[in-house]
Enzyme design. Structure first.
Site, PDB file in Angstrom:
ATOM      1  NE  ARG A  46      -5.466  -6.409  23.681  1.00 56.47           N
ATOM      2  CZ  ARG A  46      -5.232  -8.057  22.919  1.00 56.47           C
ATOM      3  NH1 ARG A  46      -3.875  -7.578  22.721  1.00 56.47           N
ATOM      4  NH2 ARG A  46      -6.011  -8.908  22.491  1.00 56.47           N
ATOM      5  CG  ASP A 169       0.917  12.960  37.074  1.00 56.60           C
ATOM      6  OD1 ASP A 169       0.291  14.224  37.082  1.00 56.60           O
ATOM      7  OD2 ASP A 169       0.246  12.253  38.229  1.00 56.60           O
TER       8      ASP A 169
HETATM    9  C1  LIG Z   1      -6.126  11.632  38.973  1.00 55.49           C
HETATM   10  C2  LIG Z   1      -5.011  11.589  39.038  1.00 55.49           C
HETATM   11  C3  LIG Z   1      -3.969  10.311  39.278  1.00 55.49           C
HETATM   12  C4  LIG Z   1      -4.453   8.503  38.392  1.00 55.49           C
HETATM   13  O1  LIG Z   1      -5.055   8.963  37.504  1.00 55.49           O
HETATM   14  P1  LIG Z   1      -6.962   8.255  37.016  1.00 55.49           P
HETATM   15  O2  LIG Z   1      -7.164   9.012  35.956  1.00 55.49           O
HETATM   16  O3  LIG Z   1      -7.169   8.411  37.863  1.00 55.49           O
HETATM   17  O4  LIG Z   1      -6.375   6.654  36.944  1.00 55.49           O
HETATM   18  C5  LIG Z   1      -2.529  10.370  38.974  1.00 55.49           C
HETATM   19  N1  LIG Z   1      -1.898  11.801  38.860  1.00 55.49           N
HETATM   20  C6  LIG Z   1      -2.917  12.378  39.747  1.00 55.49           C
HETATM   21  C7  LIG Z   1      -1.587  13.201  39.529  1.00 55.49           C
HETATM   22  C8  LIG Z   1      -3.978  12.873  39.359  1.00 55.49           C
HETATM   23  O5  LIG Z   1      -4.340  13.412  40.738  1.00 55.49           O
END
Ligand SMILES: *Cc1c(COP(=O)(O)O)cnc(C)c1O
Length: 379
Positions: A46, A169
């Site tokens: 972990r 992101d």
């Molecule tokens: C899919 C996505 C997420 C979430 O990620 P998961 O791997 O599905 O938990 C976050 N941000 C963006 C831009 C995404 O496309």
């Protein structure tokens, strides 16, 4: 090292004990200690696992960061970052965001006392929303699902002047087309489920940053909560990353052809793709990105869930599915699918209407994809 070399070699050296060129999958939960506390850097999986460590070192290099943590999902990565905040802290986010992120903010962290303000995609709106307790700006660019761009450097400058950190992101652009750290972002998040993994065969997430103090806090949360990727998933991600550069090139080449085709189609009302010269984001894309990406959204004339369903049913190659970023083409109806967790009123503000379709353009033959779309759109 140039990017195309990094995706093959970053963080990876032939295995010291066997010479294995590919990092082994260390399927182990624990590690033998010679004496109490005397070990080779791993105690319990972990906390850390050698296969995961290779993935983390690789991801850090790809994003030009010094530190990275891999998670069980993109949402787990986001959860860990937000967990470093405290009740009363304030986050300003662009409202045009992944639906699950909005749900995490509103339904998980708001009840614990975090405050969120949603703004548009202009940097000035972030400035206006700053309060004394603002800790983070949270942005996606290109945004999901309307493929708008945010001027990352401008937002980062405002943040820096106000002692605020920028979380970016980078799932849609990937480090192939956009390097947020170079533009002033403090922390990069990925859903590695998407382009990084690239084959729609795993769920994963990652955080990349330079601030060691913040890294230690996030790592502490990761270890305390346990949302880690398993060794095999970590290995699959490493395998996917090897072709990231060439995949992204092909996604983009196909997306440009698809967007151009859709733009001139009589039943298509509007196309959202920064690579079209007619896009309001074309100039910004050329400035802050090295490519336009593989995501194309569009609206059908007089579109609704019925006309969309008729179109989806006729598609033969392109699959109606959640998710994006895999080698295969996936199409999505954001109002109900990816963005269904955003309330209708908020969806209307962003522009997620019932005629909107999001297309994750795969790396199949572009002519086949256009033929598939063409047949389904006419019928
Ligand atoms: C899919 C996505 C997420 C979430 O990620 P998961 O791997 O599905 O938990 C976050 N941000 C963006 C831009 C995404 O496309």
């Amino acid at each position: 090292m140039k990017f195309k070399t990094k995706v093959i070699h970053a963080g990876q050296e032939p295995d010291k004990s066997t010479g294995s060129v590919i990092p082994p999958v260390y399927l182990t939960s624990t590690y033998r200690q010679e004496e109490i506390g005397k070990h080779k850097g791993f105690e319990y999986s972990r906390t850390g696992n050698p296969t995961r460590k290779v993935l983390e070192d690789c991801l850090a290099e790809l994003e030009n960061g010094s530190l990275a943590l891999a998670f069980a999902s993109g949402m787990a990565a986001e959860h860990a970052v937000l967990s470093t905040l405290r009740p009363g802290d304030h986050v300003v986010a662009c409202g045009d965001m992944y639906g699950g992120t909005y749900r995490l903010f509103e339904e998980v962290f708001k009840p614990f006392g975090l405050e969120f303000t949603y703004v548009g995609w202009e940097a000035a709106e972030f400035k206006q929303a700053v309060k004394e307790n603002t800790q983070l700006f949270w942005i996606e660019s290109p945004t999901n699902p309307l493929i708008r761009l945010i001027d990352i450097r401008e937002v980062a400058d405002i943040a820096q002047n106000n002692g605020i950190r920028v979380v970016m992101d980078n799932t849609f652009a990937t480090p192939v087309f956009q390097q947020p750290m170079e533009l002033g972002a403090d922390l990069v998040i990925h859903s590695t489920t998407k382009y990084i993994g690239g084959h729609s065969d795993l769920i994963g997430g990652a955080v990349i940053l330079n601030d060691r103090n913040w890294y230690e806090k996030i790592k502490h949360i990761q270890n305390a909560v346990g949302a880690i990727p398993g060794p095999f998933d970590s290995w699959l991600m490493l395998r996917g990353i090897k072709t990231l550069a060439i995949r992204m090139k092909q996604h983009e080449e196909n997306a440009i052809k698809i967007a151009t085709f859709l733009k001139d189609h009589p039943v298509v009302a509007e196309v959202y793709f920064p690579g079209l010269e007619s896009s309001p984001y074309y100039e910004l894309a050329c400035r802050q990105m090295a490519g336009f990406g593989g995501m194309v959204s569009f609206k059908l004339k007089n579109g609704n869930s019925e006309t969309a369903n008729r179109f989806f049913r006729k598609l033969k190659i392109i699959a109606l599915a959640e998710s994006l970023g895999g080698v295969e083409s996936l199409i999505n109806y954001p109002a109900v699918m990816t963005h269904g967790s955003i309330p209708e009123k908020q969806r209307a503000v962003i522009g997620i209407t019932n005629d909107l379709i999001r297309f994750s353009v795969g790396i199949e033959d572009a002519g086949d994809l256009i033929e598939d779309l063409s047949t389904a759109l006419i019928g």
